[in-house]
Design a protein around this motif. Sequence first.
Motif, PDB file in Angstrom:
ATOM      1  N   ARG A  63      59.043  70.058  -4.344  1.00  0.00           N
ATOM      2  CA  ARG A  63      60.396  70.616  -4.259  1.00  0.00           C
ATOM      3  C   ARG A  63      60.379  72.098  -3.902  1.00  0.00           C
ATOM      4  O   ARG A  63      61.220  72.568  -3.135  1.00  0.00           O
ATOM      5  N   ARG A  64      59.415  72.836  -4.432  1.00  0.00           N
ATOM      6  CA  ARG A  64      59.322  74.271  -4.109  1.00  0.00           C
ATOM      7  C   ARG A  64      59.017  74.471  -2.625  1.00  0.00           C
ATOM      8  O   ARG A  64      59.532  75.380  -2.000  1.00  0.00           O
ATOM      9  N   ILE A  65      58.187  73.606  -2.070  1.00  0.00           N
ATOM     10  CA  ILE A  65      57.879  73.684  -0.639  1.00  0.00           C
ATOM     11  C   ILE A  65      59.117  73.302   0.175  1.00  0.00           C
ATOM     12  O   ILE A  65      59.468  73.982   1.143  1.00  0.00           O
ATOM     13  N   ALA A 103      49.319  69.495   4.072  1.00  0.00           N
ATOM     14  CA  ALA A 103      49.288  69.714   2.625  1.00  0.00           C
ATOM     15  C   ALA A 103      50.476  69.031   1.969  1.00  0.00           C
ATOM     16  O   ALA A 103      50.339  68.413   0.898  1.00  0.00           O
ATOM     17  N   MET A 104      51.623  69.118   2.594  1.00  0.00           N
ATOM     18  CA  MET A 104      52.837  68.484   2.055  1.00  0.00           C
ATOM     19  C   MET A 104      52.663  66.963   2.019  1.00  0.00           C
ATOM     20  O   MET A 104      53.004  66.323   1.016  1.00  0.00           O
ATOM     21  N   GLU A 105      52.146  66.399   3.079  1.00  0.00           N
ATOM     22  CA  GLU A 105      51.928  64.950   3.115  1.00  0.00           C
ATOM     23  C   GLU A 105      50.933  64.514   2.056  1.00  0.00           C
ATOM     24  O   GLU A 105      51.109  63.473   1.419  1.00  0.00           O
ATOM     25  N   ASP A 106      49.891  65.304   1.843  1.00  0.00           N
ATOM     26  CA  ASP A 106      48.910  64.994   0.797  1.00  0.00           C
ATOM     27  C   ASP A 106      49.567  64.994  -0.582  1.00  0.00           C
ATOM     28  O   ASP A 106      49.288  64.129  -1.413  1.00  0.00           O
ATOM     29  N   LEU A 107      50.433  65.980  -0.831  1.00  0.00           N
ATOM     30  CA  LEU A 107      51.137  66.032  -2.113  1.00  0.00           C
ATOM     31  C   LEU A 107      52.047  64.823  -2.288  1.00  0.00           C
ATOM     32  O   LEU A 107      52.119  64.238  -3.376  1.00  0.00           O
ATOM     33  N   LYS A 108      52.736  64.431  -1.246  1.00  0.00           N
ATOM     34  CA  LYS A 108      53.625  63.264  -1.334  1.00  0.00           C
ATOM     35  C   LYS A 108      52.826  61.986  -1.594  1.00  0.00           C
ATOM     36  O   LYS A 108      53.243  61.135  -2.376  1.00  0.00           O
ATOM     37  N   ALA A 153      55.189  78.301   0.826  1.00  0.00           N
ATOM     38  CA  ALA A 153      54.855  77.861   2.185  1.00  0.00           C
ATOM     39  C   ALA A 153      53.578  77.036   2.157  1.00  0.00           C
ATOM     40  O   ALA A 153      52.597  77.418   1.511  1.00  0.00           O
ATOM     41  N   ARG A 154      53.618  75.916   2.794  1.00  0.00           N
ATOM     42  CA  ARG A 154      52.444  75.047   2.952  1.00  0.00           C
ATOM     43  C   ARG A 154      52.542  74.378   4.310  1.00  0.00           C
ATOM     44  O   ARG A 154      53.618  74.195   4.853  1.00  0.00           O
ATOM     45  N   GLY A 155      51.420  73.938   4.814  1.00  0.00           N
ATOM     46  CA  GLY A 155      51.395  73.212   6.074  1.00  0.00           C
ATOM     47  C   GLY A 155      51.857  71.776   5.892  1.00  0.00           C
ATOM     48  O   GLY A 155      51.932  71.254   4.773  1.00  0.00           O
ATOM     49  N   ASP A 156      52.152  71.139   6.993  1.00  0.00           N
ATOM     50  CA  ASP A 156      52.627  69.749   6.962  1.00  0.00           C
ATOM     51  C   ASP A 156      51.601  68.806   6.339  1.00  0.00           C
ATOM     52  O   ASP A 156      51.964  67.881   5.615  1.00  0.00           O
TER      53      ASP A 156
END
Length: 86
Positions: A44-46, A57-62, A52-55
């Motif tokens: 949610r913070r991203i 990194a975001m996909e890995d978190l999801k 800020a994070r790359g795409d």
Amino acid sequence: MYGEHHDLRHDLPEHEDAIHALKISNAHFAKLFDEYHEVDREIRRIEQEIEARGDFAMEDLKKQRIQLKDELLAMIRAHEIAEGTN
């Protein structure tokens, strides 16, 4: 949807009793529960551009959030079967 909360109690209200029981009786469940919510907060913070994070990194978190939710839900269902509350 961006910024949407994925709190387990919100997503799985029909399992609230089992979630509560497992949080107080199962240390592994409690650890995964906390980890799930930490990953969700980070996502949610991203999404809200607080961090800020790359795409990738975001996909890995999801993916991590989905994996944790699946594991937690399996534990919830096993608990409900054992308790005869499903």
